[in-house]
Scaffold this motif. Structure first.
Motif, PDB file in Angstrom:
ATOM      1  N   ASP A  15      54.722  -2.827 -34.094  1.00 32.15           N
ATOM      2  CA  ASP A  15      53.258  -3.172 -33.715  1.00 32.15           C
ATOM      3  C   ASP A  15      52.818  -2.359 -34.997  1.00 32.15           C
ATOM      4  N   GLU A  16      53.479  -1.779 -35.902  1.00 33.91           N
ATOM      5  CA  GLU A  16      52.907  -0.482 -37.669  1.00 33.91           C
ATOM      6  C   GLU A  16      52.251  -1.598 -37.487  1.00 33.91           C
ATOM      7  N   VAL A  17      51.249  -1.083 -38.511  1.00 35.92           N
ATOM      8  CA  VAL A  17      49.955  -1.882 -38.808  1.00 35.92           C
ATOM      9  C   VAL A  17      50.063  -1.522 -40.220  1.00 35.92           C
ATOM     10  N   VAL A  18      50.291  -2.602 -41.182  1.00 34.90           N
ATOM     11  CA  VAL A  18      50.037  -2.526 -43.107  1.00 34.90           C
ATOM     12  C   VAL A  18      49.104  -3.686 -43.499  1.00 34.90           C
ATOM     13  N   ARG A  19      48.568  -2.522 -44.417  1.00 32.46           N
ATOM     14  CA  ARG A  19      47.403  -3.673 -45.424  1.00 32.46           C
ATOM     15  C   ARG A  19      48.073  -4.137 -45.927  1.00 32.46           C
ATOM     16  N   VAL A  20      47.402  -5.666 -45.987  1.00 35.86           N
ATOM     17  CA  VAL A  20      48.279  -7.022 -47.482  1.00 35.86           C
ATOM     18  C   VAL A  20      47.126  -7.437 -48.207  1.00 35.86           C
ATOM     19  N   ARG A  21      47.845  -7.517 -48.908  1.00 38.83           N
ATOM     20  CA  ARG A  21      45.665  -7.086 -50.036  1.00 38.83           C
ATOM     21  C   ARG A  21      46.002  -8.906 -50.469  1.00 38.83           C
ATOM     22  N   GLY A  72      38.112 -16.863 -53.216  1.00 40.74           N
ATOM     23  CA  GLY A  72      38.187 -16.443 -54.571  1.00 40.74           C
ATOM     24  C   GLY A  72      37.619 -14.516 -54.429  1.00 40.74           C
ATOM     25  N   CYS A  73      37.545 -14.237 -52.964  1.00 35.76           N
ATOM     26  CA  CYS A  73      37.081 -13.169 -53.138  1.00 35.76           C
ATOM     27  C   CYS A  73      38.232 -11.929 -53.098  1.00 35.76           C
ATOM     28  N   LYS A  74      38.383 -10.657 -52.831  1.00 34.78           N
ATOM     29  CA  LYS A  74      39.639  -9.995 -53.054  1.00 34.78           C
ATOM     30  C   LYS A  74      39.242  -9.331 -51.456  1.00 34.78           C
ATOM     31  N   THR A  75      40.178  -9.798 -50.867  1.00 41.50           N
ATOM     32  CA  THR A  75      40.097  -9.272 -49.122  1.00 41.50           C
ATOM     33  C   THR A  75      41.398  -7.973 -49.051  1.00 41.50           C
ATOM     34  N   SER A  76      41.413  -7.525 -48.235  1.00 40.57           N
ATOM     35  CA  SER A  76      42.302  -6.613 -48.139  1.00 40.57           C
ATOM     36  C   SER A  76      42.161  -6.901 -46.178  1.00 40.57           C
ATOM     37  N   CYS A  77      43.310  -6.413 -45.359  1.00 35.28           N
ATOM     38  CA  CYS A  77      42.918  -6.793 -43.110  1.00 35.28           C
ATOM     39  C   CYS A  77      44.419  -5.818 -43.523  1.00 35.28           C
ATOM     40  N   ALA A  78      44.220  -5.779 -42.578  1.00 38.40           N
ATOM     41  CA  ALA A  78      45.285  -4.548 -41.493  1.00 38.40           C
ATOM     42  C   ALA A  78      46.038  -5.697 -40.758  1.00 38.40           C
ATOM     43  N   VAL A  79      47.323  -6.011 -40.670  1.00 38.87           N
ATOM     44  CA  VAL A  79      48.009  -7.067 -40.008  1.00 38.87           C
ATOM     45  C   VAL A  79      49.353  -6.279 -39.580  1.00 38.87           C
ATOM     46  N   ALA A  80      49.735  -6.513 -38.568  1.00 33.36           N
ATOM     47  CA  ALA A  80      51.311  -5.791 -37.886  1.00 33.36           C
ATOM     48  C   ALA A  80      51.710  -7.567 -38.730  1.00 33.36           C
ATOM     49  N   PRO A  81      53.041  -6.624 -38.989  1.00 28.25           N
ATOM     50  CA  PRO A  81      53.973  -7.658 -40.456  1.00 28.25           C
ATOM     51  C   PRO A  81      54.179  -8.957 -39.546  1.00 28.25           C
ATOM     52  N   ARG A  82      54.705  -9.007 -37.643  1.00 25.34           N
ATOM     53  CA  ARG A  82      54.681 -10.118 -37.404  1.00 25.34           C
ATOM     54  C   ARG A  82      53.268 -10.958 -37.298  1.00 25.34           C
ATOM     55  N   ASP A  83      52.546 -10.625 -37.523  1.00 20.41           N
ATOM     56  CA  ASP A  83      51.005 -11.736 -37.528  1.00 20.41           C
ATOM     57  C   ASP A  83      51.050 -12.923 -38.497  1.00 20.41           C
ATOM     58  N   THR A  84      51.579 -13.718 -38.088  1.00 21.17           N
ATOM     59  CA  THR A  84      51.474 -14.871 -39.653  1.00 21.17           C
ATOM     60  C   THR A  84      49.639 -14.974 -39.799  1.00 21.17           C
ATOM     61  N   LEU A  85      50.103 -15.837 -41.342  1.00 14.85           N
ATOM     62  CA  LEU A  85      48.832 -15.710 -42.076  1.00 14.85           C
ATOM     63  C   LEU A  85      47.812 -16.531 -40.981  1.00 14.85           C
ATOM     64  N   LEU A  86      48.386 -17.510 -40.386  1.00 13.97           N
ATOM     65  CA  LEU A  86      46.813 -18.561 -39.417  1.00 13.97           C
ATOM     66  C   LEU A  86      46.685 -17.071 -38.925  1.00 13.97           C
ATOM     67  N   ASP A  87      47.372 -16.587 -38.154  1.00 22.99           N
ATOM     68  CA  ASP A  87      46.461 -15.626 -37.202  1.00 22.99           C
ATOM     69  C   ASP A  87      45.484 -14.379 -38.019  1.00 22.99           C
ATOM     70  N   CYS A  88      45.870 -14.037 -38.506  1.00 21.45           N
ATOM     71  CA  CYS A  88      45.394 -13.044 -39.837  1.00 21.45           C
ATOM     72  C   CYS A  88      44.361 -13.670 -40.082  1.00 21.45           C
ATOM     73  N   LEU A  89      44.477 -15.197 -40.389  1.00 23.37           N
ATOM     74  CA  LEU A  89      43.267 -15.860 -41.415  1.00 23.37           C
ATOM     75  C   LEU A  89      42.085 -15.752 -39.961  1.00 23.37           C
ATOM     76  N   ARG A  90      42.823 -16.184 -38.608  1.00 24.06           N
ATOM     77  CA  ARG A  90      42.209 -16.772 -38.464  1.00 24.06           C
ATOM     78  C   ARG A  90      40.572 -15.674 -36.989  1.00 24.06           C
ATOM     79  N   ASN A  91      42.027 -14.545 -36.443  1.00 22.59           N
ATOM     80  CA  ASN A  91      41.322 -12.917 -35.618  1.00 22.59           C
ATOM     81  C   ASN A  91      41.082 -12.167 -36.854  1.00 22.59           C
ATOM     82  N   SER A  92      41.458 -11.241 -37.234  1.00 23.08           N
ATOM     83  CA  SER A  92      41.554 -11.072 -38.310  1.00 23.08           C
ATOM     84  C   SER A  92      40.025 -11.130 -39.103  1.00 23.08           C
ATOM     85  N   LEU A  93      40.455 -12.159 -40.473  1.00 23.76           N
ATOM     86  CA  LEU A  93      39.287 -12.702 -40.796  1.00 23.76           C
ATOM     87  C   LEU A  93      38.082 -13.517 -40.573  1.00 23.76           C
ATOM     88  N   GLU A  94      38.761 -13.983 -39.305  1.00 28.89           N
ATOM     89  CA  GLU A  94      37.554 -14.785 -38.382  1.00 28.89           C
ATOM     90  C   GLU A  94      37.329 -15.990 -39.018  1.00 28.89           C
TER      91      GLU A  94
END
Lengths: 286, 178, 791
Positions: free
Chosen positions: B14-20, B25-47
């Motif tokens: 779980d090294e963390v990388v920043r995705v943008r 419609g909004c520029k968004t950036s988020c710290a994720v682990a490579p193994r985080d699915t887009l689904l998990d990123c949307l639901r957990n990180s971006l709520e």
């Protein structure tokens, strides 16, 4: 169902992709559409340490008509196989199979190259590429080479790809005016893997078959040509008797493995039925 | 004895990388682990919990989002793969009004019960109508063939999509009889 | 004293109207609030290591490497949780002689099904918890697995419970008398053995729970994806020793349940225990693979049935033997025997014959536990009955509609008790039969079928009559000692601005409970529906009640809301009468206004009454105490169950070369009493039918010889999807129950009750010219081709 941790590299060139894979060896996987790969990671059936994303490699994109072939870039998405006019015109068998591949959202991401490289024996495109006598273009550290579809599918999920090699394009002979295609599959639900599926392309000389290539999927460890059945057709029109003759010898071409869903005898029966129906369709439109 | 993978030390996972990306419609950036699915990123990180997890293997379409304008299973992508993309979720499509007529038809005909499959249905229906303005009932069923619903039995959903298509074409439709 | 129900002409008359659900809009916007969505501060995530073996002793567990993983807060085994959670046993007193092993959240010594949770890890993320699971080593000593129904029943067979005597959980017999005589004098006897595949509900939102224990408040709060927060409030209180008033269970939006989320699951109890140990919120969501090996299964039956009939096709008697395979223990608290009990009591229910005998055996297996799932037992009972009727029809050369017309209970024969002791208030079988025949254009379909057969196209037409149990009284669970309520309560308030808040103990899973409650309250109070807010699913907010299951929401919950609304209305009118200086009986409420009962002239806004009562009580006559909040409970009286009835028809096409079946159309005529919202009823029927169609053609939990679930994934367990499902035509008959003012019965399970029976009959109808028959569901291409001798 969370994958094990891995590092991610977005390759900018083929060379970069190949080099990274070579360095990581067994611990790397290429990821294109990911529609088959990602579930295996989620289920922890595999756990590579490095995923190399090849979807931004421009050289793998694009569909071009070359003199006798249609060059279809490996990154062509299934939805593009469904929608691109060049494919409809010059590789209609692929177009015919595409609506049966999974579901629309999967088709938006899955790639033709990915499907060929995975070589799932129950998948549509590997069998169609076999039926079409296509050539698979492969890039490796030692250079680019082509392998005929007949030689590409070796065993269950095993192809002529050496570790670290990439499928870069599929070359399909251009569809001709004196050719006809037919495709169908028998699946419990739309988009499921078929119990049995078949695609064929026949070249006609007047009303008679000149050559025909028939490929089945979901009948064994690899997509399988029905060579014995093919062999009884050239020189004949596709009347009921000729079709029955092809059906009668099909069991020499297919030895379906035992499975939970369909005993071998049932799969063979279904394959025979499908063969008859598809030959009938081609015969009617000839 | 069950096997332990002695080579694996989750300590260095779980090294963390920043995705943008551009999200609704909004520029968004988020710290994720490579193994985080887009689904998990949307639901957990971006709520943004409107996109749902039904199977995490691409078999149910509860997780559909639009990626660069096309419907994709967000459980079948890692967030890192979406770096640089344009993403729209059910929340964005709802707030922009892009699917307002579909939502109205779904509501009018009760084409949802528990609502868990509904965002995925709407996104797929939205894509269908953008590609086929007058789909037949069979074409609608085919387009939705990968969207699992356990509650409705699908017919009201087909009715709603057909009605929305008809309204867009300028026709009137028969409302569900009282 | 009982006011007549509103006619559809009155303003605000919502009963009988297809209004859209207010609650659905936010679901359409992606603003659902499911347990899977909830994130609490400092929340941790649990994952479970599951047994690969169907039956094994646990020799040792080594968790040290897992404990050492960064981000792991706790690794717990059976002993850790046994210290704080008392065991539970899934038996009920009214099932005499039933036995079952006590259960703990995690096992101490033995695993009894492949997939059982053995060890739990709590970590900062689900992914990290799964990483740690891989570092746990469990040493198992395999024991013989009991996976075959017949082997399990043999004397000397390996035992699911080694301390027990046999693998029998429960046995039951019914005998109304006269059966042997009837068979002796019968002109014909038809006999069949029918097998039913094991199913699992596959809710799209999997099971999810967040438990949060505050040791300083002594308060346990559980966000639980359940149909019945009240049952769990009681359970958690008792098993964890926390006073009931300090246990709060909240069921927010639920992504599908169908009965599955009524039951106690080991993981859920474990999570509550973990929260108590960790004093932080702990969340568990079953992923899809876990769901298949831990959600309840159902419907694994084999029924041998015999039917005696006379020369004319009059059915004289039925004799059945039902053997059903459950899991390794009976589910808690609703047991794993209710399904079989209902099967033997429901067989033959729509029909006149009086001689009936049945035997039930409920057999333990080393498989996933089984319990109530939509239409509990009805699909099997209906399929057995209706298939036997078609066999009888063939034997005496009668048409399926005719033989049913001859044998269905007459519509004027009520009240009537079935040979199995079920009491029917009033049903409409014959009318529904006639309606179905017209609706299907049965004669037209038969003509078409004959013509198409000449061209090698094989259509099948099948019908199935059914009854459905709804609105259960304590006869269901209460009498057996279960703390499962069969009454409901509603707290209704008129708010200061003249709106109404209704907190009620029936629950919502998408069927529209909140919508119909708001319709009833709005209707009875004379307000617009948008001014009624319904609150459900929180033990701290609503009275204690039965929640939603066995189709009790409309009939019992609806009546609760209706009676509560009438009490509130009386209280409002009492204040209005004082303000307007009239008699309460001279006033009414319409469109949010107090009106003259006779002239309907508007006198005063209801909001004004509220304002006065809340803020200007000084202007009311001295001694006046406005009661604008009422709490009211209702327990069903009269009939132990409100039976509904209906009939379904199926039209399909069978490809005899491939064995593939195409469902062309499905038909339902349903009588569920008074209909509150026709659109919601129709949608319940459609959803229920499709679940039954999935059962008929696609769904089946397949087990291997060693007790492994072979097809436990969403790719391999086939659920019905849009492309394969037909349009469903629906018509209604309305025979209200007189037990309640509302007169509503339930409808949620009717679709599932008869759909698979219908399909079985239709397929057999299509196969009839070939002399082939199917006696098992699911009806797979393999089964069809085998029956046709194609391979």
């Amino acid at each position: 169902m969370k994958a094990k941790a891995f590092s991610y590299l977005r390759a900018r060139t083929i060379e970069e992709a190949l080099a990274a894979h070579s360095q990581a060896g067994d611990d790397a996987r290429f990821i294109a559409g990911g529609q088959s790969l990602v579930p295996t990671l989620a289920l922890r059936l595999q756990a590579p340490k490095l995923l190399i994303d090849i979807t931004h490699l421009a050289e793998l994109r694009g569909i071009r008509r070359e003199s006798d072939f249609l060059r279809i870039g490996a990154l062509t998405r299934h939805c593009e196989v469904m929608g691109e006019p060049l494919i409809a015109e010059f590789a209609p068998l692929l177009r015919a199979a595409a609506p049966f591949v999974a579901h629309p959202a999967i088709r938006n991401r899955g790639t033709l190259g990915g499907s060929i490289a995975l070589a799932d024996p129950a998948a549509e495109f590997p069998a169609m590429v076999l039926a079409l006598d296509a050539e698979i273009e492969i890039a490796g550290l030692s250079g680019v080479r082509r392998v005929k579809a007949d030689d590409f599918f070796v065993d269950l999920f095993e192809t002529a790809l050496a570790p670290g090699e990439l499928v870069t394009a599929i070359h399909v002979p251009l569809f001709k005016a004196n050719q006809k295609i037919a495709f169908d599959e028998l699946a419990r639900r739309r988009g499921d893997y078929a119990l049995v599926g078949c695609g064929m392309i026949a070249t006609f000389d007047g009303a008679k078959i000149e050559t025909v290539r028939i490929a089945f999927f979901a009948v064994g460890h690899v997509p399988t040509r029905a060579r014995t059945a093919e062999a009884v057709l050239p020189g004949y029109a596709l009347d009921a008797a000729r079709i029955a003759a092809a059906q009668a010898v099909l069991e020499q071409d297919l030895a379906p493995p035992d499975s939970d869903e369909a005993p071998p005898a049932m799969r063979l029966h279904l394959a025979r039925v499908l063969l008859g129906r598809l030959l009938g369709r081609i015969g009617e439109s000839a | 004895m069950s096997e332990i993978d002695t080579s694996f030390d989750p300590g260095d996972a779980d090294e963390v990388v920043r995705v943008r990306f551009v999200l609704n419609g909004c520029k968004t950036s988020c710290a994720v682990a490579p193994r985080d699915t887009l689904l998990d990123c949307l639901r957990n990180s971006l709520e943004l919990t409107g996109t749902h997890a039904g199977c995490e293997m691409g078999a149910c379409a509860a997780c559909l989002v639009l990626l660069d304008g096309r419907a994709v299973h967000s459980c079948l992508m890692f967030a890192v793969q979406a770096d640089g993309a344009r993403i729209e979720t059910i929340e964005g499509l709802s707030e922009s009004g892009a699917i307002a007529d579909l939502q109205a038809e779904f509501h009018r005909r009760n084409a949802l019960q528990c609502g868990f499959c509904t965002p995925g249905m709407l996104i797929n229906a939205h894509e269908l109508l953008s590609q086929n303005a007058a789909p037949s009932r069979a074409e609608i069923r085919d387009a939705l063939s990968g969207n699992y619903c356990r509650c409705t039995g699908y017919e009201a959903i087909v009715d709603a999509v057909a009605a929305a298509a008809a309204r867009r074409a300028g026709g009137k439709t028969k409302d569900h009889a009282s | 004293m009982i006011a007549p129900l509103t006619s559809l002409d009155r303003p605000n008359s919502y009963i009988g109207r297809s209004v859209p659900r207010p609650n659905a809009k936010r679901l359409l916007a992606g603003r659902g609030h499911y347990v899977t969505d909830i994130k609490l501060p400092r929340m941790l995530h649990a994952a479970f290591l599951r047994s690969p073996h169907a039956h094994a002793r646990i020799a040792s567990i080594d968790v040290e490497r897992a404990r050492a993983v960064d981000g792991v807060h706790l690794v717990a085994t059976g002993g850790d949780l046994a210290k704080i959670c008392t065991p539970w046993t899934g038996t009920l007193d009214h099932f005499k002689g039933m036995i079952s092993e006590p259960q703990l959240p995690l096992p101490l010594e033995r695993v009894v099904w492949a997939g059982q949770a053995v060890v739990t890890v709590v970590a900062e993320s689900r992914a990290r918890a799964e990483d740690a699971l891989e570092l746990i080593a469990v040493d198992y000593e395999e024991l013989p697995a009991v996976v075959d129904l017949d082997e399990a029943r043999k004397p000397g067979a390996p035992l699911v419970n080694p301390a027990g005597h046999s693998n029998v959980c429960f046995r039951s017999q019914l005998d109304s008398g006269g059966v042997d005589d009837a068979f002796a004098r019968a002109a014909h006897v038809v006999e069949e053995e029918l097998s039913f595949g094991r199913h699992t509900p596959v809710t799209l939102e999997p099971r999810a729970i967040i438990a949060d224990y505050d040791p300083d408040a002594g308060m346990l709060t559980v966000h639980h994806g359940t149909q019945t927060p009240y049952q769990f409030q009681d359970l958690y209180s008792r098993h964890f020793g926390i006073p009931e008033a300090r246990v709060r269970v909240i069921a927010p939006d639920i992504g599908g349940s169908f009965g599955m989320k009524l039951h106690v699951y080991h993981e859920d109890m474990a999570v509550v225990g973990l929260a108590i140990l960790l004093r932080r919120p702990v969340k568990f969501v079953a992923d899809r693979m876990e769901s298949f090996v831990s959600d309840i299964h159902a419907r694994d039956h084999r029924v041998r049935a015999r039917m005696a009939l006379d020369e004319s096709g009059e059915i004289l008697a039925m004799d059945v033997h039902d053997v059903t395979a459950i899991g390794a223990f009976s589910t808690y608290p609703r047991t794993s025997v209710v399904e079989g009990n209902q099967v033997i009591r429901l067989i033959g229910a729509p029909y006149r014959f009086r001689s009936y005998r049945a035997a039930l055996e409920v057999i333990f297996q080393n498989k996933v536990q089984t319990s109530q799932y939509r239409a509990v037992g009805h699909p099997i009972a209906c399929a057995v009955t209706e298939r036997m009727f078609d066999l009888a029809a063939m034997r005496v050369g009668r048409d399926p509609f005719e033989i049913r017309a001859q044998n269905l209970i007459a519509d004027d024969a009520y009240p009537l008790a079935s040979p199995t002791g079920y009491k029917f208030e009033a049903l409409s079988h014959q009318l529904c039969l006639r309606r179905l025949r017209d609706m299907m254009n049965y004669d037209g379909l038969r003509t078409e079928q004959a013509a198409l057969r000449e061209h090698g196209i094989h259509r099948g037409i099948g019908i199935a009559s059914f009854v459905e149990i709804t609105n259960p009284s304590p006869a269901f669970y209460g009498v057996g000692g279960a703390r499962i309520s069969s009454q409901d309560g509603a707290t209704l308030s008129l708010t200061p601005s003249g709106e109404v808040r209704c907190a009620i103990s029936v629950t919502e899973q998408g069927q529209g409970t909140e919508a119909i409650v708001s319709q009833i309250v709005a209707d009875q109070l004379g307000l617009a529906q948008e001014h009624v807010k319904v609150l459900t699913g929180d033990t701290e907010v609503t009275p204690h009640g039965g929640a939603t299951w066995a189709c009790r929401g409309a009939g019992i919950g609806g009546e609760t809301a209706l009676q509560a609304a009438r009490v509130l209305k009386a209280n409002i009118l009492e204040i209005a009468a004082l303000v307007l200086q009239e008699q309460p009986s001279a006033l009414d409420i319409e469109g949010g206004e107090i009106v003259d009962a006779a002239t309907r002239q508007q006198r005063l806004a209801v909001a004004e009454i509220a304002r006065i009562a809340y803020f200007r009580s000084d202007t009311l006559p001295p001694g006046t105490q406005a009661q604008l909040t009422v709490s009211h409970h209702f327990a069903p009286q009269g009939y132990p169950f409100a039976f509904t009835n209906g009939i379904q028809g199926c039209h399909l096409e069978l490809d005899v070369e491939t064995g593939f079946i195409r469902l062309l159309k499905h038909f339902v005529v349903e009588d569920c009493g008074r209909i509150i919202n026709p659109m919601l009823v129709d949608e319940q029927l459609r959803g229920g039918v499709v679940q039954g169609l999935g059962a008929a053609l696609l769904e089946e939990c397949r087990y291997g010889e060693t007790g492994q679930l072979l097809n436990g994934s969403l790719a391999d367990y086939l659920v019905p999807m849009a492309m394969e499902m037909p349009d469903i035509v629906i018509d209604h008959v309305e025979t209200p129950t007189k037990d309640t003012v509302l007169g509503a019965k339930g409808c949620g399970e009717a679709g599932t009750a008869a759909a698979s029976a219908c399909v079985l009959n239709a397929v057999n109808d299509a196969l009839a010219p070939f002399g082939a028959a199917i006696n098992a569901i699911p009806i797979t291409p393999a089964r069809v081709l085998k029956a046709l001798g194609r391979f």
